[in-house]
Design a protein around this motif. Sequence first.
Motif, PDB file in Angstrom:
ATOM      1  N   GLY A  37       0.849  -1.185   0.000  1.00  0.00           N
ATOM      2  CA  GLY A  37       0.000   0.000   0.000  1.00  0.00           C
ATOM      3  C   GLY A  37       0.879   1.227   0.000  1.00  0.00           C
ATOM      4  N   PRO A  38       0.287   2.386  -0.328  1.00  0.00           N
ATOM      5  CA  PRO A  38       1.094   3.604  -0.384  1.00  0.00           C
ATOM      6  C   PRO A  38       1.538   4.064   1.005  1.00  0.00           C
ATOM      7  CG  PRO A  38      -1.228   4.100  -0.697  1.00  0.00           C
ATOM      8  CD  PRO A  38      -1.122   2.608  -0.667  1.00  0.00           C
ATOM      9  N   PHE A  39       2.661   4.742   1.031  1.00  0.00           N
ATOM     10  CA  PHE A  39       3.158   5.348   2.261  1.00  0.00           C
ATOM     11  C   PHE A  39       2.248   6.511   2.660  1.00  0.00           C
ATOM     12  CE2 PHE A  39       5.843   8.956   3.792  1.00  0.00           C
ATOM     13  CZ  PHE A  39       5.983   8.500   5.089  1.00  0.00           C
ATOM     14  N   VAL A  40       1.855   6.527   3.931  1.00  0.00           N
ATOM     15  CA  VAL A  40       1.064   7.652   4.449  1.00  0.00           C
ATOM     16  C   VAL A  40       1.856   8.234   5.620  1.00  0.00           C
ATOM     17  CG1 VAL A  40      -1.190   8.373   5.328  1.00  0.00           C
ATOM     18  CG2 VAL A  40      -1.024   6.318   3.919  1.00  0.00           C
ATOM     19  N   PRO A  41       2.349   9.471   5.497  1.00  0.00           N
ATOM     20  CA  PRO A  41       3.189  10.002   6.576  1.00  0.00           C
ATOM     21  C   PRO A  41       2.406  10.122   7.878  1.00  0.00           C
ATOM     22  CG  PRO A  41       2.677  11.714   4.959  1.00  0.00           C
ATOM     23  CD  PRO A  41       2.144  10.430   4.404  1.00  0.00           C
ATOM     24  N   CYS A  42       3.094   9.848   8.970  1.00  0.00           N
ATOM     25  CA  CYS A  42       2.420   9.834  10.268  1.00  0.00           C
ATOM     26  C   CYS A  42       3.117  10.800  11.225  1.00  0.00           C
ATOM     27  CB  CYS A  42       2.471   8.400  10.815  1.00  0.00           C
ATOM     28  SG  CYS A  42       1.619   8.219  12.372  1.00  0.00           S
ATOM     29  N   ASP A  43       2.321  11.601  11.931  1.00  0.00           N
ATOM     30  CA  ASP A  43       2.880  12.540  12.915  1.00  0.00           C
ATOM     31  C   ASP A  43       3.726  11.802  13.934  1.00  0.00           C
ATOM     32  OD1 ASP A  43       1.648  14.618  11.769  1.00  0.00           O
ATOM     33  OD2 ASP A  43      -0.006  14.753  13.219  1.00  0.00           O
ATOM     34  N   ASN A  44       4.663  12.512  14.502  1.00  0.00           N
ATOM     35  CA  ASN A  44       5.518  11.961  15.563  1.00  0.00           C
ATOM     36  C   ASN A  44       6.342  10.757  15.112  1.00  0.00           C
ATOM     37  OD1 ASN A  44       4.451  13.819  17.611  1.00  0.00           O
ATOM     38  ND2 ASN A  44       2.562  12.649  17.296  1.00  0.00           N
ATOM     39  N   THR A  45       6.646  10.738  13.828  1.00  0.00           N
ATOM     40  CA  THR A  45       7.606   9.751  13.309  1.00  0.00           C
ATOM     41  C   THR A  45       8.663  10.540  12.536  1.00  0.00           C
ATOM     42  OG1 THR A  45       6.491   9.478  11.173  1.00  0.00           O
ATOM     43  CG2 THR A  45       5.773   8.008  12.935  1.00  0.00           C
ATOM     44  N   PRO A  46       9.826   9.960  12.300  1.00  0.00           N
ATOM     45  CA  PRO A  46      10.875  10.696  11.574  1.00  0.00           C
ATOM     46  C   PRO A  46      10.463  11.076  10.144  1.00  0.00           C
ATOM     47  CG  PRO A  46      11.785   8.781  12.690  1.00  0.00           C
ATOM     48  CD  PRO A  46      10.302   8.677  12.825  1.00  0.00           C
ATOM     49  N   LEU A  47       9.439  10.420   9.597  1.00  0.00           N
ATOM     50  CA  LEU A  47       9.040  10.721   8.213  1.00  0.00           C
ATOM     51  C   LEU A  47       7.770  11.569   8.142  1.00  0.00           C
ATOM     52  CD1 LEU A  47       9.663   7.242   6.497  1.00  0.00           C
ATOM     53  CD2 LEU A  47      11.288   9.094   6.915  1.00  0.00           C
ATOM     54  N   ALA A  48       7.436  12.212   9.255  1.00  0.00           N
ATOM     55  CA  ALA A  48       6.158  12.939   9.343  1.00  0.00           C
ATOM     56  C   ALA A  48       5.983  13.973   8.229  1.00  0.00           C
ATOM     57  CB  ALA A  48       6.040  13.613  10.703  1.00  0.00           C
ATOM     58  N   LEU A  49       7.069  14.600   7.800  1.00  0.00           N
ATOM     59  CA  LEU A  49       6.917  15.700   6.837  1.00  0.00           C
ATOM     60  C   LEU A  49       7.137  15.263   5.392  1.00  0.00           C
ATOM     61  CD1 LEU A  49       8.702  18.504   8.905  1.00  0.00           C
ATOM     62  CD2 LEU A  49       6.258  17.999   8.713  1.00  0.00           C
ATOM     63  N   GLU A  50       7.323  14.008   5.173  1.00  0.00           N
ATOM     64  CA  GLU A  50       7.559  13.507   3.804  1.00  0.00           C
ATOM     65  C   GLU A  50       6.238  13.417   3.042  1.00  0.00           C
ATOM     66  OE1 GLU A  50      10.478  12.934   2.513  1.00  0.00           O
ATOM     67  OE2 GLU A  50      11.659  13.173   4.359  1.00  0.00           O
TER      68      GLU A  50
END
Length: 423
Positions: free
Chosen positions: A310-323
């Motif tokens: 499935g597609p990546f969905v950025p998640c708050d409070n993770t290192p990839l939040a702003l991607e």
Amino acid sequence: MCLTIPGKVIKIKQKNALLKTPNGVRQINIGLLSRVKVGDWLLATTDFAVKKIKTKDAEEILELLAGQKFTETKNVSPKFKQILQNAQIKNLTKEEIIYLFRTEGQEKEALFSEADAVRKENLKDFICLHAIIEFSNYCTNNCFYCGLRRDNKTIARYRMSVPEIVKVADEAVNTIGYKMLVLQSGVDKWYTDEMLVDIVKRIKARSRCFIFMSVGERSIDCYKKMKEAGANGVLFRFETSNQKLYEKLHPEDSLKGGFKNRLHLLQEMKKMGYYISSGPIIGLPGQTAEDLADDILMMKKLGVGMVSMGPFVPCDNTPLALEPHGDVEFSLKMIAVSRLVIPKARIPVTTALETLDPQNARKRGLQSGANSLMFNLTPAKYRNKYKIYPNKFHGRDKDLEDFALYKGKESWEMLTREFKKYI
Ligand code: 5AD
């Protein structure tokens, strides 16, 4: 465009035959087949006959395809046509897969329609529903993309008790009619091997169903014991086939042999007789089209029964939040190409895709090669805490549920045939 419509041979001249299909009469080369005679039914690409089929099968396919609208062959490039032809007779190469990823306009629509036809041809018009029960959101892993990661202190954690899990499973199977359960959690060793075994045994004792375990990295011994207890499949993604990217996203895990360990575990699970469901996240930061082509080839190599991606969905409070999030159209192309490469696979439209496009994902996914759905049966009080990513789609559709949970003997037998090696 459909390159797999059956046609009846009405005339033969040396290596050429006239084939009568619902779209008219056309000439094809029969050099790839031996002993073709007038009256035979053939599956043919644009130029070549690739397979002889029984009259009964031809009629069945024609019936399934009736009313289907196909993109006009003449509006696609010869290279595209060639790739679709190749897909029917051999494995697609990485370059061919990347070509399909880059299709736009008419070719993109033709790709989706071809994948839809291949799905119908192989799996008919059944939509398979899987009930997913997310029983714990504790996790000792620290994956950069995932909201359940250990370092995310902002989410409320929960665990369902063993009797609670068994009760939800019981309802899913015996009240609603599900036959496929996915038991999912973070990597949570609070549940000992014995508890997981107990959960599987208790569910199996009261509910006729197939169980997929989705509990992440546990020991080989634990997976053996769950299998012996009656678990049928595993849902365990490799996340990306690019080892360097994997290591960037799981730096701590990589110190413990992360990527290799994950692949090793998947191979061991396969040897143990599990039905394998695995795949990538689509659109991870730094991931390329080449990586995603490799991902499809890796699913093929692993022998997955079910494609899980499935597609990546950025998640708050993770290192990839702003991607940025993964692309919906690209995810549909991944579904379509996976269908061409692994024609008989179960391919669900996963919740991440539904989260990004709640209105259309389900329909478009099912029209682009997917054949199944994941419905969330996690009790409401826990559901919003299972935040792998934000706004997670939880939809269940009563009509679909009624239609797809085709109750009764026949459907159970169908599943039993598919899963006979995994019982
Ligand atoms: N976006 C999309 N998928 C994710 N997963 C975890 N986090 C995300 C995210 N932010 C997927 C992983 C994991 C599965 C349970 O959920 O692939 O294996």
